[in-house]
Design a protein around this motif. Sequence first.
Motif, short mmCIF file in Angstrom:
data_model
loop_
_atom_site.label_atom_id
_atom_site.label_comp_id
_atom_site.label_asym_id
_atom_site.label_seq_id
_atom_site.Cartn_x
_atom_site.Cartn_y
_atom_site.Cartn_z
N ARG A 62 -25.40 26.62 0.27
CA ARG A 62 -25.04 26.34 1.59
C ARG A 62 -23.81 27.23 1.86
O ARG A 62 -23.82 27.61 3.12
N SER A 63 -23.08 27.61 1.11
CA SER A 63 -22.08 28.71 1.15
C SER A 63 -22.52 29.94 1.62
O SER A 63 -21.95 30.67 2.21
N VAL A 64 -23.48 30.34 0.99
CA VAL A 64 -24.33 31.71 1.30
C VAL A 64 -24.86 31.69 2.64
O VAL A 64 -24.48 32.74 3.36
N PHE A 65 -25.33 30.67 3.35
CA PHE A 65 -25.85 30.49 4.53
C PHE A 65 -24.89 30.41 5.60
O PHE A 65 -24.64 31.15 6.53
N SER A 66 -23.66 29.98 5.18
CA SER A 66 -22.45 29.91 5.89
C SER A 66 -21.84 31.05 5.99
O SER A 66 -21.40 31.69 7.47
N LEU A 67 -21.67 31.87 4.90
CA LEU A 67 -21.31 33.57 5.20
C LEU A 67 -22.12 34.19 6.13
O LEU A 67 -21.68 34.94 6.68
N ALA A 68 -23.58 34.03 5.88
CA ALA A 68 -24.37 34.88 6.47
C ALA A 68 -24.14 34.57 8.11
O ALA A 68 -24.23 35.56 8.93
N SER A 69 -24.08 33.31 8.56
CA SER A 69 -23.57 32.85 9.87
C SER A 69 -22.36 33.50 10.44
O SER A 69 -22.24 34.04 11.40
N LEU A 70 -21.32 33.37 9.52
CA LEU A 70 -20.14 33.73 9.86
C LEU A 70 -20.33 35.36 10.04
O LEU A 70 -19.83 35.97 11.09
N VAL A 71 -20.85 36.16 9.21
CA VAL A 71 -21.01 37.84 9.29
C VAL A 71 -21.84 38.09 10.61
O VAL A 71 -21.61 38.74 11.59
N SER A 72 -22.83 37.13 11.01
CA SER A 72 -23.77 37.40 12.16
C SER A 72 -22.82 37.17 13.37
O SER A 72 -22.82 37.82 14.40
#
Length: 89
Positions: A62-72
């Motif tokens: 979940r934190s990996v996807f949260s980071l990917a979303s933040l970067v995007s």
Amino acid sequence: MIESLDPGGAERVVLEHAAHHDRSRFDVEVCCVVRRGPLADDVEALGVPVHLLGRRWKADLRSVFSLASLVSRGGFDVFHNHNFTALCV
């Protein structure tokens, strides 16, 4: 990126960077991997956004996807990691 903004050496470096970066050249945002910590309010008081991934355990996708979303969303040019936990999201 940093594990948290609990009082400590690396956390103080993040706070000082947020306070003294060249605002005419850079937009700084802080990302806490595990928890915000008490210094997060000080960083936000400077007008610097603080994001929380909320990682609960070492393999928290979940934190990996949260980071990917933040970067995007953020379109960041540079990431600076301040400790091992932030590096291993």
